[in-house]
Every structure is written in C-alpha cells, then in structure tokens.
Scaffold this active site. Structure first.
Site, short mmCIF file in Angstrom:
data_model
loop_
_atom_site.label_atom_id
_atom_site.label_comp_id
_atom_site.label_asym_id
_atom_site.label_seq_id
_atom_site.Cartn_x
_atom_site.Cartn_y
_atom_site.Cartn_z
N HIS A 102 33.09 35.37 44.30
CA HIS A 102 33.88 36.12 43.32
C HIS A 102 33.07 36.34 42.03
CE1 HIS A 102 37.78 34.31 45.26
NE2 HIS A 102 37.11 35.09 46.08
N TYR A 106 31.54 40.28 40.27
CA TYR A 106 31.65 40.97 38.98
C TYR A 106 30.29 41.48 38.53
CZ TYR A 106 36.34 39.11 38.96
OH TYR A 106 37.63 38.83 39.31
#
Lengths: 321, 134
Positions: A102, A106
């Site tokens: 995760h 980004y």
C-alpha cells in the site's frame, strides 16, 4: 541458565483457530500489486485539478503513506509476539507485507502524476504537520513492546478501520466526479485489504478480551473509548486543515463517524456515533462500490415482488445442487 | 411468526445482530462435526459473507452444508446477508449467491453487526414479509 525454547515449524494441517486459515486464504486470494492498475490513464484528469486540489491530493496520499509505513514496519510486527497461534504470526506477516505494498502504491501514483519537487514538499509537510504527527505518536505509543497485548490490538484496529478514512475520502470524492478513476481503483484495493485487516485483528482482540476478568474488561474498554476520543479529536483537526479550503470538512466528518463505528464493531463493541451524524454522502458510498446495485433494502421496495438474484458463478464445489 | 436461521462465526457480528433483533432464531453449528438443526417451518436465513475480492467463497461452508439438504431449501423463504461495503460490488455477496442458488429473494443487506436502523428495518420488514406469505 535459561534454555533456548524448541524451534517449532508451523503446521497448517493442525489448526488451533480456523479463522487463521480463513483469513490467510482470503488475504492471499486478494493479493495485488500497483502495476495491475493503469494509473497513467489518469494523467489527463490530473491536469484538470487546480494547483490547490493537486497539493491537497498529494498531501492526503502522503498522510496515508505514513500510516501504511507505520503499520508495515511497526504495527503489524508489534502484534507478532502476542500471537496465540503460529498461524496468526504467519497471517500478520502477510498483513505487514501488504501494508508495504500500500505504502509503495502511493509512490506509484506520485511518479505517474506528479512532479518530484511537489512530492518532496508533501513528504516534508507530513513530518511537520502537527495533527498527523500527533495521531501517529498516539498509535506508536501503544505499539511499544511493554503495552498490553489488547491495547496494541485496539490501536491497530483504529488505525486500520478509522484513521485511514480521512484520506480515503478524497479519491472517492474525485472518482464520484469522474476524476482520477484509475487511482480510485487502486485505493479500493487498499480499502478492501484494510477491511480484512481490521476484521482479523478485531477478532483476535475479542478472543483475548473474553477471557479477561470483568474488571480487566472494563479497563480495556475504557481505554479503547478514550483512545478513540483522542484520535477523533486529532482527526477532526486534521480533516479541517485539509478539507476546509474546498468546503468538504463536514462531509468528511460524517464518513469518519461511520467508519469509527465500524472500527468499534470490529472490536465487538457497539457503535458510538449516532446514525444522524453518520450520513455519508451517497456519492461517496456509490464511489466505494461502483457497478453495485445500491438498493440493499428490498423490504422497503414495492412489497409484493422481491428480486431474486440472477445466476452467479459459484465455483465452490461444496454446493451439491 | 415463522423462524430465523442464522450463521455467525466466532467474530460474533451476526450473533450480536440477532441478539438486538430479539426474535427467535436458530444458530447453525460452527463445525461440520456438529449436527444440523431440524427445520420444520418456513424460515428466513441470515448469513454473513466471506468472499474474496472476486466474490469467490462468499457463503460459509456450514451454510452450504445446511442448504445442501433439500428439505431445508424447500422451507427457505428469503435471505438476509451481512458484509462490509469496503468490498464494493461484492458487499454482502452471500445474499446474492444464496438468492440465485435457491431461488428465494434477498431481503436485506447490512454491515458487520448492523446499526440500530438495520435492526428496526429488518424487524419491521420481516413482520410485513411473513404477513404477505400467509
């Protein structure tokens, strides 16, 4: 002289808790990498955002990266010494790794859409933003080795099921306006993972909670609600900092209340915020589940004709009709 | 009043929903070593969802085991499912799967242990539903 304990190999054919295998299977089936999502299709859409909206988006994603980094390197590993089964430890390694995925995602969004200098600025901002740093400190404080195993789990569930949502709101908002829709697809994969993480850690919390004495239970419950209030206080300030300029703070707060209640449910507690302030904008709900039939209350339909589901693929061989 | 039959795993979300609903309900066993309850009256099934990101494995094996008994399917009048909206289009997917497999309506979907409104809507909805069935 202390003896070194016997080294034990994990045997998945001897389970102490069926939930470990259930969650292992679910998490591994859900495995994904950011390369799966065609983020570059969002380049034209990114250009339609104003400079302030772009900066907000980069900051929101940097804040989310910080939480994922904490969970990857500290949060999930901190739960391992408290694991009650070897399989639980294995599941926690999966959770830790997906948090790294995760956090890494980004950066994929940034490298696809943004200029390096803007991103560097946002990372500096994340280290200087007092509310973001304060909520990180509160959680990290509970992840210390000396902390009660159940307090660590409470902090972990609040991070997984509550603290992320001030950030998740924004890509759902853009997606509801047909902006950054591929980025939203990626965020939905993260949102799905966090649901399983919060559910599993909350489940393990409940197992530990039910064997406590009444007095200990009360202490842990008081601790959980006090921590939630402290985090909520910081979240509202963080939310206002970010969303006041585009007039969305009140809308975000409804989403925070709704998710705080779900975090409490994961811990086996009742929701705290009354439903009157959990009225999430329907556009955000729709954005969370695109292509879904949004009518989930068939009772209040026409009355005489309830819809029967269309045939769906059930590859599960357990059905024998 | 007819019956409710439900499954709740050790996480207890559905169990808590049933307790707040306050209607008589029979729980399906957690383990396949335990006997299934004998059902004699029409009932509504309440089932959580265990789907992965593609919707696979939505219905718990114990619920499937129960529905594999033809006599149990014959008395099934509707299904209510729970889940988490974080799963998007597959939110409470067990309701969709059971509805399609058994040809009964999916009556309601709620999240985790449900909100107070969910409890009230299901209570009122079931009352209306059973009246129409007679």
């Amino acid at each position: 002289m202390t003896q070194t304990p016997v080294a034990r190999a994990v045997n998945w054919n001897r389970l102490q808790d069926e939930k470990d295998l259930e969650i292992w299977n679910r998490l591994t089936a859900n495995f994904w990498l950011p390369e799966k999502v065609p983020l570059s299709n969002d380049i034209p859409s990114w250009a339609t955002l104003t400079a302030a909206e772009q900066q907000l988006t980069i900051r929101v994603f940097t804040g989310l990266t910080l939480l994922d980094t904490i969970q990857n390197t500290i949060g999930a590993p901190a739960l391992m010494p408290d694991a009650t089964t070897p399989h639980e430890e294995a599941v926690l390694t999966n959770i830790a790794f997906m948090e790294a995925v995760h956090a890494r995602s980004y950066s994929s969004v940034f490298s696809t859409l943004c200029r390096t200098a803007e991103v560097d600025d946002a990372f500096r901002w994340s280290e200087e933003n007092e509310h973001l740093q304060a909520k990180s400190r509160l959680v990290l404080e509970e992840y210390r080795a000396a902390s009660h195993p159940l307090k660590k789990k409470v902090a972990s569930v609040f991070l997984e099921s509550f603290l992320f949502y001030s950030g998740f709101y924004l890509p759902m908002h853009w997606s509801s306006r047909a902006k950054l829709t591929n980025t939203a697809d990626l965020i939905r994969l993260i949102i799905r993972d966090e649901a399983v993480h919060g559910y599993y850690i909350g489940y393990k919390f409940q197992r530990g909670f039910e064997v406590l004495s009444e007095a200990e239970r009360q202490e842990i419950k008081d601790f959980a609600f006090a921590l939630l209030f402290d985090l909520y206080d910081l979240e509202t300030k963080y939310t206002q900092d970010l969303y006041d300029p585009i007039g969305l703070s009140e809308d975000v707060k409804q989403f925070l209340h709704y998710n705080a209640n779900k975090a409490l449910m994961n811990l086996g507690f009742e929701g705290l915020f009354p439903e009157s302030i959990c009225q999430v904008n329907p556009a955000i709900m729709a954005s969370l589940s695109p292509n879904a039939d949004e009518n989930h209350d068939f009772f209040s339909g026409s009355g005489s004709s309830y819809v029967i589901g269309k045939a769906v693929a059930t590859e599960d061989e357990d059905w024998d009709f | 009043m007819a019956e409710l039959v439900y499954f709740s795993s050790a996480s207890g979300n559905t169990q808590r929903f049933i307790e707040r609903l306050g209607l008589p309900a029979q729980r399906l066993p957690l383990s396949d070593a335990e006997p299934l309850p004998i059902i004699r009256k029409p009932y509504v099934l309440i089932s959580p969802t265990y789907a992965d990101g593609e919707g696979r494995g939505a219905v718990h094996k114990q619920v499937i085991r129960f529905l594999n008994v033809a006599a149990n399917r014959e008395l099934l009048r509707g299904v209510i499912a729970s889940g988490n909206r974080n799963f998007g289009a597959f939110f409470a997917h067990a309701g969709t799967v059971i509805s399609a497999k058994c040809g009964c309506p999916c009556l309601y979907k709620f999240e985790l242990a449900g909100t107070q409104s969910d409890v009230e809507r299901v209570r009122q909805g079931l009352e209306k539903f059973w009246k129409q069935q007679h």
